[in-house]
Write a protein that holds these residues in place. Structure first.
Motif, PDB file in Angstrom:
ATOM      1  N   ARG A 110       2.216   1.752  -3.387  1.00  8.85           N
ATOM      2  CA  ARG A 110       1.246   2.325  -4.334  1.00  8.85           C
ATOM      3  C   ARG A 110       1.168   3.843  -4.188  1.00  8.85           C
ATOM      4  O   ARG A 110       1.047   4.570  -5.184  1.00  8.85           O
ATOM      5  CB  ARG A 110      -0.139   1.713  -4.115  1.00  8.85           C
ATOM      6  CG  ARG A 110      -0.276   0.312  -4.678  1.00  8.85           C
ATOM      7  CD  ARG A 110      -1.690   0.015  -5.093  1.00  8.85           C
ATOM      8  NE  ARG A 110      -2.677   0.291  -4.046  1.00  8.85           N
ATOM      9  CZ  ARG A 110      -3.983   0.114  -4.196  1.00  8.85           C
ATOM     10  NH1 ARG A 110      -4.459  -0.318  -5.360  1.00  8.85           N
ATOM     11  NH2 ARG A 110      -4.816   0.360  -3.213  1.00  8.85           N
ATOM     12  N   GLU A 127       0.823  -1.208   0.000  1.00  9.10           N
ATOM     13  CA  GLU A 127       0.000   0.000   0.000  1.00  9.10           C
ATOM     14  C   GLU A 127       0.858   1.259   0.000  1.00  9.10           C
ATOM     15  O   GLU A 127       0.575   2.224  -0.710  1.00  9.10           O
ATOM     16  CB  GLU A 127      -0.952  -0.004   1.206  1.00  9.10           C
ATOM     17  CG  GLU A 127      -2.022  -1.069   1.151  1.00  9.10           C
ATOM     18  CD  GLU A 127      -2.938  -0.919  -0.071  1.00  9.10           C
ATOM     19  OE1 GLU A 127      -3.120   0.233  -0.542  1.00  9.10           O
ATOM     20  OE2 GLU A 127      -3.455  -1.930  -0.552  1.00  9.10           O
ATOM     21  N   ASP A 160      -3.377  -0.872   6.909  1.00  9.22           N
ATOM     22  CA  ASP A 160      -3.617   0.580   6.857  1.00  9.22           C
ATOM     23  C   ASP A 160      -2.305   1.354   6.710  1.00  9.22           C
ATOM     24  O   ASP A 160      -2.057   2.342   7.417  1.00  9.22           O
ATOM     25  CB  ASP A 160      -4.366   1.057   8.112  1.00  9.22           C
ATOM     26  CG  ASP A 160      -5.782   0.507   8.169  1.00  9.22           C
ATOM     27  OD1 ASP A 160      -6.351   0.245   7.093  1.00  9.22           O
ATOM     28  OD2 ASP A 160      -6.294   0.328   9.286  1.00  9.22           O
ATOM     29  N   LYS A 161      -1.444   0.862   5.810  1.00  8.12           N
ATOM     30  CA  LYS A 161      -0.176   1.529   5.463  1.00  8.12           C
ATOM     31  C   LYS A 161       0.805   1.561   6.634  1.00  8.12           C
ATOM     32  O   LYS A 161       1.766   2.351   6.633  1.00  8.12           O
ATOM     33  CB  LYS A 161      -0.423   2.944   4.937  1.00  8.12           C
ATOM     34  CG  LYS A 161      -1.403   3.006   3.783  1.00  8.12           C
ATOM     35  CD  LYS A 161      -1.691   4.431   3.358  1.00  8.12           C
ATOM     36  CE  LYS A 161      -2.851   4.497   2.377  1.00  8.12           C
ATOM     37  NZ  LYS A 161      -4.127   4.081   2.967  1.00  8.12           N
ATOM     38  N   SER A 172      -8.057  -6.100   8.719  1.00 10.37           N
ATOM     39  CA  SER A 172      -8.180  -5.774   7.300  1.00 10.37           C
ATOM     40  C   SER A 172      -9.631  -5.655   6.868  1.00 10.37           C
ATOM     41  O   SER A 172     -10.532  -6.270   7.453  1.00 10.37           O
ATOM     42  CB  SER A 172      -7.486  -6.836   6.442  1.00 10.37           C
ATOM     43  OG  SER A 172      -6.109  -6.868   6.713  1.00 10.37           O
ATOM     44  N   SER A 182      -9.964  -7.458   0.963  1.00 10.48           N
ATOM     45  CA  SER A 182      -8.569  -7.072   0.742  1.00 10.48           C
ATOM     46  C   SER A 182      -7.663  -8.298   0.854  1.00 10.48           C
ATOM     47  O   SER A 182      -8.002  -9.282   1.511  1.00 10.48           O
ATOM     48  CB  SER A 182      -8.133  -6.018   1.761  1.00 10.48           C
ATOM     49  OG  SER A 182      -8.235  -6.524   3.075  1.00 10.48           O
TER      50      SER A 182
END
Length: 645
Positions: A291, A288, A518-519, A590, A594
């Motif tokens: 990205r 993540e 969540d990163k 999560s 996902s």
């Protein structure tokens, strides 16, 4: 003498040439005006081809041969080009020719470039000879020559010689001080580096950055942080050095934090900081965050920098998203280099797409890209992980016979892994025994791992005996052999190994797993129970285990547990593996739909593999696990791997 009105525009045109083809076009055009015969233009043309353009050194050599009486500048230019190339040894023959003809005597630049060639060759003998010749020519006290000499001794690992040269310098400048600090780190003499830093009368940003680079490369991140915090002014090199240092030392959270801080203070990331943080994403499985970086790279135009694009390609490959990796690769259509092709081949190989990797390898050759040793490591890896034993041996032979690449220890390791995965353990053992170079502990350890997979006690004992001669204190080797004995039910031998490990005070390296939620990266260690995050993971894991037993018929596989414990204790030992804790935490945190991505430092065990398949089936999840060996993509109760499970 040519008219300056023609000469200076010609030099300006030449300076804008970025390829050998454009240089030749300009040179052909200027031949008509006669400018090409002007010594100044000829020297600048030689410099441009030898130093500025990456693939024009051979052309520079041919140009040089056309000059009847080359001067010192021309000799120095070509010597410099060779000293900075992959063939620095060519500098020596040119230097000898220069001295022999005596038309152009060597000067301070000649010795500086030659010392750089000796440094790049790590040739202490050549460096000492050049030192002696510099004394003869009276250049030993020249600050430029002396500084380069310090760097040469540092590259050769002799900080004490570098210190002697430094102490004999009459008036060392800031560059000389920075050179002795860097040389101390190169020789792994951190005390000398710190001592020189403390006594340096004037420090600049280069000095502080040299300390940062030295400490981070030595793994001394706390000391690097002390220097960083004490810096009066931090530039982009300082931030980049810390980000890369954290990434290379597996301190991924710190690398991400520093990158965020870099942006927060309004400083623009550069090529190095971006490749560093992308490397952290790749190693940690931070998909993540990767990205988000991809979007930033596209927006700011960094995607056109080949090193950044290659790092992004590597990130997607190692995060298990081969489709995004292929998308980045396709976008690089006219800018791909050997690193781009090799990274894409390695990504396909790691995820079990062996035939696709081979197809891409041939496509690469069709585009005129010549494979190197690293490319062949990737293609051998692809064959190994896809069970393509005959094809693997074919490419190993091709590497030697067609491309003249002498196999390195990594290539031999790939062949051992190739035979080992195929269950051809005797063939692998014979191959190691017949290697033309002495097998390292890694080679034997690869074979021992294969013996553990295929439960071959006989060859496993032979390999362990060899390992005990090379690396007797490695705990992992004892654990692997214990694995083999445990599966075979030889508990007396297991007890003997355990006793030996206790007597030698060996400890098994703990298994750990990382997951991005969540990163944010979370890390779990086998058996961990302390802390809010660990408690949350354990609580969810107990819930999952109960459901798997009731609905999926899950029964823990206990024969791999290397402790002669009661059955209940064995079950508890197996259930607390780090990847189970990570997937439990991921299931708890999560979003629905996902993909759960986990990175593990060790090879996933049989029980955890079965556990992941059941979780993916009952919870309707996609789970991606990258262990020490390869990717495992779990979906609907099955796994993408073609292993022995």
């Amino acid at each position: 003498m040519n008219n300056p009105a023609n000469l200076f525009p010609s030099l300006s045109i030449l300076s804008h040439c970025r390829t050998l083809k454009s240089v030749k076009v300009v040179q052909a055009f200027l031949c008509k005006t006669g400018v090409d015969t002007d010594p100044l233009f000829a020297g600048k043309l030689l410099l441009h081809c030898a130093v500025t353009i990456s693939d024009a050194l051979d052309y520079a050599r041919r140009l040089f041969l056309h000059f009847p009486n080359p001067d010192t500048f021309m000799y120095n230019t070509l010597i410099r080009g060779f000293s900075e190339s992959d063939s620095p040894h060519n500098s020596f023959s040119l230097f000898d020719e220069m001295r022999r003809k005596s038309v152009a005597p060597p000067d301070s630049f000649s010795f500086a470039f030659m010392l750089k060639a000796a440094a790049n060759l790590r040739s202490l003998r050549a460096g000492i000879q050049l030192h002696c010749q510099a004394l003869v020519h009276g250049l030993d006290n020249h600050v430029f020559v002396g500084t380069t000499m310090i760097s040469m001794y540092g590259e050769c690992g002799h900080a004490h010689f570098a210190r002697q040269v430094f102490d004999e310098m009459r008036d060392p400048n800031a560059v000389s001080w920075n050179a002795i600090i860097t040389s101390s780190f190169r020789s792994e003499d951190l005390k000398l580096a710190k001592s020189m830093f403390d006594t340096m009368p004037f420090k600049n940003s280069t000095t502080y950055n040299a300390m940062l680079a030295g400490y981070t490369k030595a793994g001394q991140l706390d000391l690097a942080m002390e220097v960083f915090n004490a810096m009066p002014l931090k530039d982009d090199v300082s931030w980049s050095t810390m980000i890369v240092g954290f990434a290379h030392n597996s301190c991924f959270d710190e690398a991400f934090r520093f990158f965020r801080d870099l942006q927060r203070i309004g400083m623009r990331p550069n090529e190095v900081s971006l490749t560093g943080v992308l490397s952290a994403c790749a190693d940690a499985g931070g998909f993540e965050f990767g990205r988000i970086l991809h979007g930033f790279i596209e927006k700011c135009g960094f995607i056109n920098i080949i090193s950044v694009a290659n790092a992004l390609l590597d990130t997607y490959s190692k995060c298990g998203n081969i489709h995004m990796a292929q998308l980045v690769f396709e976008m690089m259509l006219h800018r791909r280099n050997i690193v781009s092709w090799t990274t894409m081949i390695a990504g396909l190989a790691m995820q079990g797409y062996g035939e696709e990797a081979i197809e891409l390898f041939h496509k690469m050759k069709g585009c005129g890209i010549v494979p190197d040793g690293i490319t062949f490591i990737s293609i051998l890896y692809a064959c190994s992980h896809s069970g393509l034993t005959e094809e693997g041996w074919k490419y190993f032979s091709m590497m030697k016979d067609m491309y003249g690449i002498e196999p390195a220890i990594e290539h031999y390791g790939c062949i051992v892994d190739l035979y080992g995965r195929a269950g051809q353990l005797q063939k692998a053992y014979d191959f190691v025994c017949q290697m033309p170079v002495a097998p390292t502990s890694i080679i034997w350890r690869t074979l021992l791992g294969a013996c553990s997979i295929h439960n071959n006690v006989k060859i496993g004992e032979q390999v362990r005996k060899r390992l005990s001669e090379i690396d007797p204190t490695n705990s992992g080797d004892h654990v692997l052999l214990s694995n083999i004995y445990a599966v075979a039910g030889k508990w007396r031998d297991v007890a003997t190994i355990r006793r030996s490990m206790r007597n030698q005070r060996m400890k098994k390296n703990p298994g750990w797993s990382m997951i991005e939620v969540d990163k944010t990266m979370y890390s779990f260690v086998a058996g961990e129970k302390q802390g809010d995050i660990a408690e949350e993971a354990n609580e969810k894991l107990m819930e999952i285990m109960l459901r798997l037993r009731v609905e999926g018929g899950y029964v823990p596989e206990l024969k791999m547990v290397l402790h002669d414990l009661e059955e209940e204790e064995k079950e508890d030992s197996v259930s607390r593996h780090s990847e189970k804790l990570a997937v439990a935490f991921g299931t708890s945190r999560s979003c629905k739909g996902s993909t759960i991505r986990i990175v593990k430092n060790l090879r996933i065990c049989r029980d955890c593999h079965a556990f992941m398949k059941l979780v993916s089936k009952l919870y309707k999840l996609e789970i991606l696990v990258r262990d020490r060996s390869r990717f495992h993509f779990f979906r609907d109760g099955s796994c993408s791997c073609r292993e022995y499970w």
